[in-house]
Design a protein around this motif. Structure first.
Motif, PDB file in Angstrom:
ATOM      1  N   MET A  31       0.818  -1.267  -0.039  1.00 56.18           N
ATOM      2  CA  MET A  31      -0.032   0.037  -0.112  1.00 56.18           C
ATOM      3  C   MET A  31       0.821   1.142   0.038  1.00 56.18           C
ATOM      4  O   MET A  31       0.490   2.200  -0.907  1.00 56.18           O
ATOM      5  N   LEU A  32       1.903   1.273   0.749  1.00 58.77           N
ATOM      6  CA  LEU A  32       2.739   2.437   0.911  1.00 58.77           C
ATOM      7  C   LEU A  32       3.634   2.720  -0.258  1.00 58.77           C
ATOM      8  O   LEU A  32       3.770   3.987  -0.686  1.00 58.77           O
ATOM      9  N   GLU A  33       3.945   1.530  -1.278  1.00 58.30           N
ATOM     10  CA  GLU A  33       4.709   1.600  -2.570  1.00 58.30           C
ATOM     11  C   GLU A  33       3.607   2.407  -3.498  1.00 58.30           C
ATOM     12  O   GLU A  33       4.121   2.768  -4.438  1.00 58.30           O
ATOM     13  N   LEU A  34       2.554   2.467  -3.325  1.00 62.55           N
ATOM     14  CA  LEU A  34       1.320   3.262  -4.146  1.00 62.55           C
ATOM     15  C   LEU A  34       1.793   4.618  -4.450  1.00 62.55           C
ATOM     16  O   LEU A  34       1.564   5.163  -5.518  1.00 62.55           O
ATOM     17  N   GLU A  35       2.544   5.033  -3.597  1.00 63.03           N
ATOM     18  CA  GLU A  35       3.012   6.588  -3.792  1.00 63.03           C
ATOM     19  C   GLU A  35       3.618   6.710  -4.778  1.00 63.03           C
ATOM     20  O   GLU A  35       4.121   7.839  -5.397  1.00 63.03           O
ATOM     21  N   LYS A  36       4.330   5.505  -5.579  1.00 60.44           N
ATOM     22  CA  LYS A  36       5.408   5.754  -6.462  1.00 60.44           C
ATOM     23  C   LYS A  36       4.570   5.802  -7.895  1.00 60.44           C
ATOM     24  O   LYS A  36       4.964   6.497  -8.889  1.00 60.44           O
TER      25      LYS A  36
END
Length: 232
Positions: A31-36
């Motif tokens: 989920m946190l990697e979505l900011e990419k």
């Protein structure tokens, strides 16, 4: 997963819990990697939806476990329980897809309802297979749910109908041979037909939501149909 040894059976409960914790963490890292790939606000909203769904999942699992000790469970209780488990998970998955694709909120809500109702139908179908499925296909004895006094949808419906089923169900021990007779009594009471009708109704509602969200989406329509017709 049916017909295959579980991790806790192979490695023990402690290592199975440890592996579950790791998988849970990996999901949140994803989920946190979505900011990419999406805006930070969208990534945070996705993470919030996932956490909210996890709370519902644990609540639903609590109810599922608690029902094992409850003497009286209503159909409403049942729907609340499965709504917090498979239904919540599939609903959130569909909603997250809408969110990261940039669809508006109305589309996201329709896709949540698509997944939610499909999840309800999936669990009802699971209940049916647990009593009337083919063990060679499901990898599970059809007697196990009845022997364990599991409060599935067909059982709860059968208990409401009176007749021979409730009296035998309340007995302390149910043998494998008796479970076959109980399944027959449930069928005669209309429990099998009732559960099949509910699974079909919920699938139709899911497809209605899908059509409003993504008209003509044949891939997800086929997916929903396969879930309703699955044999394991």
């Amino acid at each position: 997963r049916r017909g295959r040894p579980t991790l806790w059976l192979q490695q023990g409960t402690a290592q199975a819990i440890n592996a579950g914790d790791s998988m849970f963490t990996l999901a949140h890292l994803a989920m946190l990697e979505l900011e990419k790939t999406v805006s930070l606000s969208t990534a945070l909203e996705c993470a919030w939806l996932l956490h909210q769904s996890c709370v519902r999942l644990t609540r639903g699992q609590y109810l599922d476990l608690a029902f094992e000790q409850c003497q009286s469970v209503s159909l409403e209780d049942y729907w609340n329980m499965i709504g917090g488990k498979t239904a919540s998970l599939l609903g959130t998955c569909a909603q997250l897809g809408a969110l990261v694709s940039g669809a508006d909120g109305a589309v996201g809500q329709e896709l949540y309802q698509f997944g939610f109702n499909l999840g309800l139908a999936f669990q009802v179908q699971d209940d049916l297979l647990g009593i009337w499925g083919d063990p060679a296909v499901t990898g599970k004895s059809v007697a196990s749910d009845l022997m364990a006094h599991k409060k599935t949808l067909p059982v709860l419906y059968g208990l409401q109908q009176g007749g021979a089923f409730p009296a035998r169900w309340q007995a302390t021990n149910i043998t494998e041979d008796e479970a076959t007779g109980l399944a027959r009594l449930l069928d005669q009471a209309g429990a099998r037909q009732y559960a099949e009708d509910e699974a079909a109704r919920l699938t139709a509602q899911a497809l209605d939501s899908l059509e409003r969200a993504v008209p003509g989406c044949e891939l997800l329509q086929e997916f929903a149909g396969r879930l309703l017709q699955r044999q394991k």
